[in-house]
Design an enzyme around this catalytic site. Structure first.
Site: not given
Length: 178
Positions: A11, A14, A66
């Site tokens: 993640s 991102k 997330s």
């Protein structure tokens, strides 16, 4: 340790999704959820195809909770497709000196050819922290999205960074694991 070893980035992907979105998107635009975005696996908001959300709200939901579906909605809206948006992310990485990074997803789910190094991730984060809006988003403890902005529904997101607020001067970033 192993600063130049190519690895999946989970993640933390991102971070670049938000950088490109902030630089290329209009945060007040409304983005429509596609079948692909709605079909993303956990962790997700649980959007339905056809729903619409303001990009600015999606930025907060993506970075604080997330949620994988929010990243795909952002990517498709700004790039026209996930593939084009990932090309934009990879080009941005090269532009800032992250030469051992390649993006294949906007949310960090494992995919062949999706990787970075610790050294490149440090470059990416250093670049991101120069952006005031990026810092504002990642340092937010909680954010409530309402329907007043035209969103299909409301939601509240909470920052999961355990270091946020522990020490003065700490900036948020993005949690992730693989």
């Amino acid at each position: 340790k192993n600063a130049y070893e190519e690895r999946p980035m989970a993640s933390t992907t991102k971070i670049m999704t938000l950088i490109v979105a902030l630089e290329e998107g209009n945060e007040e635009e409304m983005a429509t959820v596609s079948e692909l975005a709605a079909s993303q696996p956990k962790v997700k908001m649980g959007m339905s195809p056809g729903e619409q959300y303001r990009l600015k709200d999606l930025y907060y939901l993506m970075m604080l909770e997330s949620w994988n579906d929010t990243a795909v909605v952002i990517a498709e809206h700004i790039g026209g497709s996930v593939e084009v948006f990932c090309q934009m992310m990879t080009e941005k990485a090269r532009e800032i000196g992250a030469m051992h990074t390649s993006f294949m997803t906007p949310n960090g789910l494992d995919e062949e050819g999706h990787y970075t190094t610790a050294a490149d991730m440090a470059r990416i984060m250093a670049y991101a922290l120069k952006n005031e809006e990026f810092r504002e988003i990642v340092n937010t403890e909680s954010y409530t999205m309402s329907t007043e902005a035209g969103n299909s529904r409301g939601a509240t997101a909470h920052n999961h960074n355990p270091l946020l607020g522990v020490y003065e001067g700490i900036n948020g970033g993005k949690t992730g694991y693989t």
